[in-house]
Design a protein around this motif. Structure first.
Motif, PDB file in Angstrom:
ATOM      1  N   UNK A  51      12.517  16.912  10.556  1.00 61.03           N
ATOM      2  CA  UNK A  51      13.019  17.288  11.881  1.00 61.03           C
ATOM      3  C   UNK A  51      11.940  17.052  12.945  1.00 61.03           C
ATOM      4  N   UNK A  52      11.558  18.107  13.655  1.00 63.45           N
ATOM      5  CA  UNK A  52      10.606  17.983  14.753  1.00 63.45           C
ATOM      6  C   UNK A  52       9.153  18.125  14.329  1.00 63.45           C
ATOM      7  N   UNK A  53       8.891  18.302  13.041  1.00 62.15           N
ATOM      8  CA  UNK A  53       7.533  18.505  12.543  1.00 62.15           C
ATOM      9  C   UNK A  53       6.978  17.221  11.939  1.00 62.15           C
ATOM     10  N   UNK A  54       5.792  16.830  12.414  1.00 61.42           N
ATOM     11  CA  UNK A  54       5.040  15.709  11.836  1.00 61.42           C
ATOM     12  C   UNK A  54       3.704  16.260  11.380  1.00 61.42           C
ATOM     13  N   UNK A  55       3.330  15.958  10.143  1.00 57.81           N
ATOM     14  CA  UNK A  55       2.032  16.378   9.609  1.00 57.81           C
ATOM     15  C   UNK A  55       1.299  15.122   9.183  1.00 57.81           C
ATOM     16  N   UNK A  56       0.096  14.926   9.732  1.00 60.36           N
ATOM     17  CA  UNK A  56      -0.654  13.716   9.417  1.00 60.36           C
ATOM     18  C   UNK A  56      -2.062  14.048   8.939  1.00 60.36           C
ATOM     19  N   UNK A  57      -2.624  13.100   8.196  1.00 62.44           N
ATOM     20  CA  UNK A  57      -4.006  13.244   7.754  1.00 62.44           C
ATOM     21  C   UNK A  57      -4.925  12.971   8.934  1.00 62.44           C
ATOM     22  N   UNK A  58      -6.144  13.445   8.827  1.00 64.07           N
ATOM     23  CA  UNK A  58      -7.116  13.216   9.890  1.00 64.07           C
ATOM     24  C   UNK A  58      -7.419  11.725  10.033  1.00 64.07           C
ATOM     25  N   UNK A  59      -7.180  10.949   8.974  1.00 69.02           N
ATOM     26  CA  UNK A  59      -7.429   9.505   9.008  1.00 69.02           C
ATOM     27  C   UNK A  59      -6.261   8.698   9.568  1.00 69.02           C
ATOM     28  N   UNK A  60      -5.141   9.341   9.834  1.00 64.16           N
ATOM     29  CA  UNK A  60      -3.967   8.643  10.346  1.00 64.16           C
ATOM     30  C   UNK A  60      -4.225   8.116  11.750  1.00 64.16           C
ATOM     31  N   UNK A  61      -3.763   6.902  12.065  1.00 65.83           N
ATOM     32  CA  UNK A  61      -3.895   6.400  13.438  1.00 65.83           C
ATOM     33  C   UNK A  61      -3.230   7.321  14.469  1.00 65.83           C
TER      34      UNK A  61
END
Length: 144
Positions: A51-61
């Motif tokens: 849904x409205x939540x995106x979780x990314x790694x610290x290395x993600x662009x």
């Protein structure tokens, strides 16, 4: 992954959390969102979303190399039992207690539980009590 239709809630378009341990966060959110009936609908090597939540790694662009730190995010629950189930699932899957399920003083009927996710973000599930909704979500159909 291409999508031609989105469902959006009342206010938040999206929230992005940037984390050190993407696997731990994906395990955590997959479990607690399943309790709320919200599937993780997309995953890549350095981020996932539901849904409205995106979780990314610290290395993600998409993260620009910066940890977000401790944020607060509240999910809507359909009833008190769902708040309780969210809390149990969170603790089993790497979350830490930050406020057991119970009534809060914010308004009559406000029933919530708080946990810290694996990245120390303060995550809440809340049931506001009996209420009628004008719509379950806003449906967005993209034109080709």
């Amino acid at each position: 992954m291409e999508t031609n239709q989105l469902h959006r809630g009342r206010l938040i378009d999206h929230v992005q959390l940037v984390v050190n341990d993407l696997k731990a966060s994906q395990d955590f959110y997959t479990a607690v969102l399943a309790v709320l009936g919200i599937p993780v609908i997309g995953t890549t090597e350095d981020f996932f979303w539901a849904d409205e939540l995106v979780v990314s790694s610290v290395d993600s662009p998409t993260a620009l190399g910066v940890l977000t730190g401790r944020h607060h995010l509240a999910f809507q629950a359909k009833d008190r039992a769902t708040v309780d189930a969210f809390y149990r699932a969170a603790l089993i899957h790497g979350g830490r207690d930050n406020g057991a399920p119970g009534e809060r003083v914010y308004h009559p009927g406000y029933y919530a539980a708080f946990v810290l996710d694996p990245a120390e973000n303060n995550i809440e599930a809340v049931y506001h009590g009996q209420a009628d909704r004008s719509a379950s979500s806003v449906v967005i159909d993209f034109q080709s």
